[in-house]
Scaffold this active site. Structure first.
Site, PDB file in Angstrom:
ATOM      1  N   LYS A  45       0.856  -1.191   0.000  1.00  0.00           N
ATOM      2  CA  LYS A  45       0.000   0.000   0.000  1.00  0.00           C
ATOM      3  C   LYS A  45       0.890   1.237   0.000  1.00  0.00           C
ATOM      4  O   LYS A  45       1.790   1.367   0.838  1.00  0.00           O
ATOM      5  CB  LYS A  45      -0.844  -0.036   1.273  1.00  0.00           C
ATOM      6  CG  LYS A  45      -2.235   0.526   1.154  1.00  0.00           C
ATOM      7  CD  LYS A  45      -2.986   0.156   2.435  1.00  0.00           C
ATOM      8  CE  LYS A  45      -4.307   0.830   2.516  1.00  0.00           C
ATOM      9  NZ  LYS A  45      -4.910   0.662   3.848  1.00  0.00           N
TER      10      LYS A  45
HETATM   11  C1  E4P Z   1      -8.306   1.625   3.918  1.00  0.00           C
HETATM   12  O1  E4P Z   1      -7.483   0.911   3.423  1.00  0.00           O
HETATM   13  C2  E4P Z   1      -8.127   2.332   5.184  1.00  0.00           C
HETATM   14  O2  E4P Z   1      -7.363   1.507   6.030  1.00  0.00           O
HETATM   15  C3  E4P Z   1      -9.422   2.586   5.905  1.00  0.00           C
HETATM   16  O3  E4P Z   1     -10.540   2.201   5.160  1.00  0.00           O
HETATM   17  C4  E4P Z   1      -9.515   3.926   6.527  1.00  0.00           C
HETATM   18  O4  E4P Z   1     -10.740   4.032   7.204  1.00  0.00           O
HETATM   19  P1  E4P Z   1     -11.039   5.156   8.289  1.00  0.00           P
HETATM   20  O5  E4P Z   1     -11.319   6.431   7.592  1.00  0.00           O
HETATM   21  O6  E4P Z   1     -12.247   4.653   9.024  1.00  0.00           O
HETATM   22  O7  E4P Z   1      -9.817   5.253   9.164  1.00  0.00           O
END
Ligand code: E4P
Length: 226
Positions: free
Chosen positions: A83
């Site tokens: 990522k």
């Molecule tokens: C996605 O890969 C992120 O880890 C995640 O969906 C972020 O979500 P949040 O806005 O609830 O922290």
């Protein structure tokens, strides 16, 4: 639509994987900090539990270090998706890793323009954050609609739309209606998807009525077939 769980909690991942409904896992540095475990060990364990893509995020923000971290993370298991943030350096890392055959999830996407760049950089996934857009009074699901429409217009774009920052079942259902490929959800949202008060009410009634019959399915003999 594929379902990923957005957590680094191994017990939750095992529990959801056992349902047969889980297609992958996403983690991020905040979730890893919450888990309080050695990052590489934890990702390796998650990759053993789930055979689908497991996103592991780089920590650096400069090109060279992100690339080195991405290469390191990709060696944990074949199902690791590295990522990277949606920055110019992150996109450059995405292209380099994709050229080597590594799955890349480009995260922190907040505009259709950014999503076009992720596709051009060869990302396996782009992660638009719907909940965080809603939080600042913008239309998170509107962004999913825009990205799906654009990607559909260009068959050469093979990047999958991974709806992230999902807060409720409506985010999931509406994204599915738009044709988004994946939704990554916190465990509680995955569980919420199964619930409906009429299901609970109907089941209670059926259980009560069945008890009145005094029968047991497993105690009854099956018909003999020729
Ligand atoms: C996605 O890969 C992120 O880890 C995640 O969906 C972020 O979500 P949040 O806005 O609830 O922290």
């Amino acid at each position: 639509m594929k379902f990923f769980v957005d957590t680094a909690d191994l017990a939750e991942i095992r529990d959801l994987a056992a349902t047969g409904l889980l297609d992958g896992v996403t983690t991020n540095p905040s979730l890893i900090a919450k888990a309080g475990r050695n990052f590489i060990d934890l990702v390796a364990e998650i990759c053993e539990v789930v055979s689908g893509p497991v996103s592991a995020e780089v920590a650096a923000t400069d090109y060279e270090t992100m690339l080195a971290e991405g290469k390191h993370l990709s060696k944990i298991a074949p199902n690791v998706a590295v990522k990277v943030p949606l920055t110019p350096a992150g996109l450059k890392v995405c292209r380099a890793l994709a050229n080597e055959g590594t799955m890349v999830n480009v995260t922190l996407c907040f505009s259709a323009a950014q999503a076009i760049l992720a596709a051009k950089a060869g990302a396996a996934f782009v992660s638009p954050f719907v909940g965080r857009l809603d939080d600042i009074g913008q239309n998170g699901l509107g962004l999913i609609q825009e990205i799906v429409e654009i990607y559909n217009a260009y068959p050469a774009f093979t990047t999958e739309v991974l709806v992230a920052s999902v807060r409720n079942p409506i985010h999931v259902v509406e994204s599915a209606r738009m044709g988004a490929h994946v939704a990554t959800m916190p465990p509680n949202v995955i569980r919420q998807l199964a619930h409906h008060p009429l299901t609970d009410k109907g089941l209670s009634q059926f259980v009560a009525d069945w008890a009145k019959t005094g029968q047991s399915i497993l105690d009854q003999k099956l018909p003999v077939r020729d």
